[in-house]
Scaffold this motif. Structure first.
Motif, PDB file in Angstrom:
ATOM      1  N   GLU A   9       0.831  -1.207   0.000  1.00  8.69           N
ATOM      2  CA  GLU A   9       0.000   0.000   0.000  1.00  8.69           C
ATOM      3  C   GLU A   9       0.865   1.256   0.000  1.00  8.69           C
ATOM      4  O   GLU A   9       0.584   2.221  -0.703  1.00  8.69           O
ATOM      5  CB  GLU A   9      -0.919   0.020   1.223  1.00  8.69           C
ATOM      6  CG  GLU A   9      -2.035  -0.988   1.161  1.00  8.69           C
ATOM      7  CD  GLU A   9      -2.845  -1.050   2.448  1.00  8.69           C
ATOM      8  OE1 GLU A   9      -2.526  -0.329   3.420  1.00  8.69           O
ATOM      9  OE2 GLU A   9      -3.815  -1.841   2.487  1.00  8.69           O
ATOM     10  N   ARG A  20       0.077   6.483   2.311  1.00 10.88           N
ATOM     11  CA  ARG A  20      -0.836   5.398   2.663  1.00 10.88           C
ATOM     12  C   ARG A  20      -1.754   5.890   3.772  1.00 10.88           C
ATOM     13  O   ARG A  20      -1.358   6.635   4.640  1.00 10.88           O
ATOM     14  CB  ARG A  20      -0.026   4.196   3.146  1.00 10.88           C
ATOM     15  CG  ARG A  20      -0.854   3.048   3.630  1.00 10.88           C
ATOM     16  CD  ARG A  20       0.044   1.940   4.238  1.00 10.88           C
ATOM     17  NE  ARG A  20      -0.795   0.961   4.871  1.00 10.88           N
ATOM     18  CZ  ARG A  20      -1.136   0.981   6.148  1.00 10.88           C
ATOM     19  NH1 ARG A  20      -0.703   1.926   6.950  1.00 10.88           N
ATOM     20  NH2 ARG A  20      -1.931   0.052   6.638  1.00 10.88           N
ATOM     21  N   SER A  24      -6.384   0.988   9.152  1.00 15.15           N
ATOM     22  CA  SER A  24      -6.955   0.136   8.114  1.00 15.15           C
ATOM     23  C   SER A  24      -8.138   0.814   7.455  1.00 15.15           C
ATOM     24  O   SER A  24      -9.264   0.729   7.947  1.00 15.15           O
ATOM     25  CB  SER A  24      -7.406  -1.199   8.706  1.00 15.15           C
ATOM     26  OG  SER A  24      -6.314  -1.905   9.197  1.00 15.15           O
ATOM     27  N   GLY A  25      -7.897   1.526   6.388  1.00 11.79           N
ATOM     28  CA  GLY A  25      -8.976   2.110   5.607  1.00 11.79           C
ATOM     29  C   GLY A  25     -10.042   2.788   6.435  1.00 11.79           C
ATOM     30  O   GLY A  25      -9.815   3.835   7.009  1.00 11.79           O
ATOM     31  N   ARG A  26     -11.211   2.166   6.551  1.00 10.72           N
ATOM     32  CA  ARG A  26     -12.355   2.764   7.236  1.00 10.72           C
ATOM     33  C   ARG A  26     -12.075   3.105   8.692  1.00 10.72           C
ATOM     34  O   ARG A  26     -12.688   3.997   9.253  1.00 10.72           O
ATOM     35  CB  ARG A  26     -13.569   1.838   7.150  1.00 10.72           C
ATOM     36  CG  ARG A  26     -14.214   1.878   5.794  1.00 10.72           C
ATOM     37  CD  ARG A  26     -15.360   0.894   5.696  1.00 10.72           C
ATOM     38  NE  ARG A  26     -15.107   0.095   4.505  1.00 10.72           N
ATOM     39  CZ  ARG A  26     -14.819  -1.181   4.482  1.00 10.72           C
ATOM     40  NH1 ARG A  26     -14.771  -1.884   5.559  1.00 10.72           N
ATOM     41  NH2 ARG A  26     -14.575  -1.789   3.358  1.00 10.72           N
ATOM     42  N   SER A  33     -10.313   4.460   1.515  1.00 13.73           N
ATOM     43  CA  SER A  33      -9.306   4.168   0.496  1.00 13.73           C
ATOM     44  C   SER A  33      -7.984   3.794   1.167  1.00 13.73           C
ATOM     45  O   SER A  33      -7.722   4.181   2.303  1.00 13.73           O
ATOM     46  CB  SER A  33      -9.116   5.416  -0.387  1.00 13.73           C
ATOM     47  OG  SER A  33      -8.059   5.239  -1.298  1.00 13.73           O
ATOM     48  N   ASP A  34      -7.140   3.062   0.443  1.00 10.69           N
ATOM     49  CA  ASP A  34      -5.832   2.695   0.975  1.00 10.69           C
ATOM     50  C   ASP A  34      -4.819   3.835   0.905  1.00 10.69           C
ATOM     51  O   ASP A  34      -3.728   3.729   1.446  1.00 10.69           O
ATOM     52  CB  ASP A  34      -5.261   1.478   0.227  1.00 10.69           C
ATOM     53  CG  ASP A  34      -6.016   0.196   0.572  1.00 10.69           C
ATOM     54  OD1 ASP A  34      -6.646   0.143   1.643  1.00 10.69           O
ATOM     55  OD2 ASP A  34      -5.970  -0.744  -0.241  1.00 10.69           O
ATOM     56  N   PHE A  41      -9.892   6.958  -5.488  1.00 12.63           N
ATOM     57  CA  PHE A  41     -10.105   5.968  -4.431  1.00 12.63           C
ATOM     58  C   PHE A  41      -9.307   4.740  -4.838  1.00 12.63           C
ATOM     59  O   PHE A  41      -9.701   4.009  -5.747  1.00 12.63           O
ATOM     60  CB  PHE A  41     -11.588   5.623  -4.302  1.00 12.63           C
ATOM     61  CG  PHE A  41     -11.900   4.751  -3.122  1.00 12.63           C
ATOM     62  CD1 PHE A  41     -12.425   5.310  -1.968  1.00 12.63           C
ATOM     63  CD2 PHE A  41     -11.672   3.390  -3.164  1.00 12.63           C
ATOM     64  CE1 PHE A  41     -12.727   4.503  -0.866  1.00 12.63           C
ATOM     65  CE2 PHE A  41     -11.948   2.585  -2.073  1.00 12.63           C
ATOM     66  CZ  PHE A  41     -12.488   3.144  -0.919  1.00 12.63           C
ATOM     67  N   ASP A  43      -7.726   1.187  -3.993  1.00 10.93           N
ATOM     68  CA  ASP A  43      -7.817   0.034  -3.115  1.00 10.93           C
ATOM     69  C   ASP A  43      -6.852  -1.017  -3.645  1.00 10.93           C
ATOM     70  O   ASP A  43      -6.944  -1.395  -4.817  1.00 10.93           O
ATOM     71  CB  ASP A  43      -9.248  -0.505  -3.094  1.00 10.93           C
ATOM     72  CG  ASP A  43      -9.462  -1.489  -1.971  1.00 10.93           C
ATOM     73  OD1 ASP A  43      -9.187  -1.138  -0.805  1.00 10.93           O
ATOM     74  OD2 ASP A  43      -9.894  -2.621  -2.255  1.00 10.93           O
ATOM     75  N   THR A  44      -5.929  -1.439  -2.837  1.00 13.20           N
ATOM     76  CA  THR A  44      -4.937  -2.419  -3.282  1.00 13.20           C
ATOM     77  C   THR A  44      -5.312  -3.806  -2.766  1.00 13.20           C
ATOM     78  O   THR A  44      -5.853  -3.932  -1.668  1.00 13.20           O
ATOM     79  CB  THR A  44      -3.524  -2.051  -2.770  1.00 13.20           C
ATOM     80  OG1 THR A  44      -3.542  -2.042  -1.350  1.00 13.20           O
ATOM     81  CG2 THR A  44      -3.104  -0.693  -3.274  1.00 13.20           C
ATOM     82  N   LYS A  45      -5.026  -4.795  -3.545  1.00 13.40           N
ATOM     83  CA  LYS A  45      -5.275  -6.182  -3.149  1.00 13.40           C
ATOM     84  C   LYS A  45      -4.080  -7.031  -3.535  1.00 13.40           C
ATOM     85  O   LYS A  45      -3.528  -6.880  -4.614  1.00 13.40           O
ATOM     86  CB  LYS A  45      -6.509  -6.757  -3.856  1.00 13.40           C
ATOM     87  CG  LYS A  45      -7.801  -6.033  -3.569  1.00 13.40           C
ATOM     88  CD  LYS A  45      -8.237  -6.235  -2.152  1.00 13.40           C
ATOM     89  CE  LYS A  45      -9.559  -5.530  -1.900  1.00 13.40           C
ATOM     90  NZ  LYS A  45      -9.686  -5.059  -0.550  1.00 13.40           N
TER      91      LYS A  45
END
Length: 108
Positions: A9, A20, A24-26, A33-34, A41, A43-45
């Motif tokens: 991230e 970053r 953790s996000g939320r 968003s990351d 926005f 978002d990484t995976k």
């Protein structure tokens, strides 16, 4: 030491000139968003489940490289709206792809 996904991230955020999102996000109270990007926005995976997408992408990547082009994979669900398609390209090619979408280098 950071977990691998946090390092990822952080590297992606740097690519977009931002930081970053802490926590953790939320949970951060900034954004879900990351990254702390103002307009995107992101978002990484990191997942193994994207094998099919990778197979499709690698197949077109070989063809694109033979023609000295940047590979872009666009995927949609059957009978879905074209405008809801998902676009995939390598991060290193993103600026060149964006320039083409804007028409900066289009030649046909």
């Amino acid at each position: 030491m950071d977990k691998g996904f946090k390092q990822y991230e952080r590297r992606i955020a740097r690519q977009f000139g931002v930081h970053r999102t802490p926590l953790s996000g939320r949970n951060s109270r900034h954004t879900a968003s990351d990254t702390l990007h103002a307009r995107l926005f992101i978002d990484t995976k990191v997942r193994r489940e994207v094998r099919t997408l990778w197979r499709l992408f690698r197949a077109i990547e070989c063809l694109a490289r033979q023609e000295q082009k940047h590979p872009v994979l666009i995927v949609k669900v059957p009978r879905g709206d074209d405008q809801d398609s998902i676009v995939a390209c390598r991060l290193k090619d993103l600026k060149a792809v964006a320039d083409e979408v804007k028409g900066d280098h289009a030649d046909g």
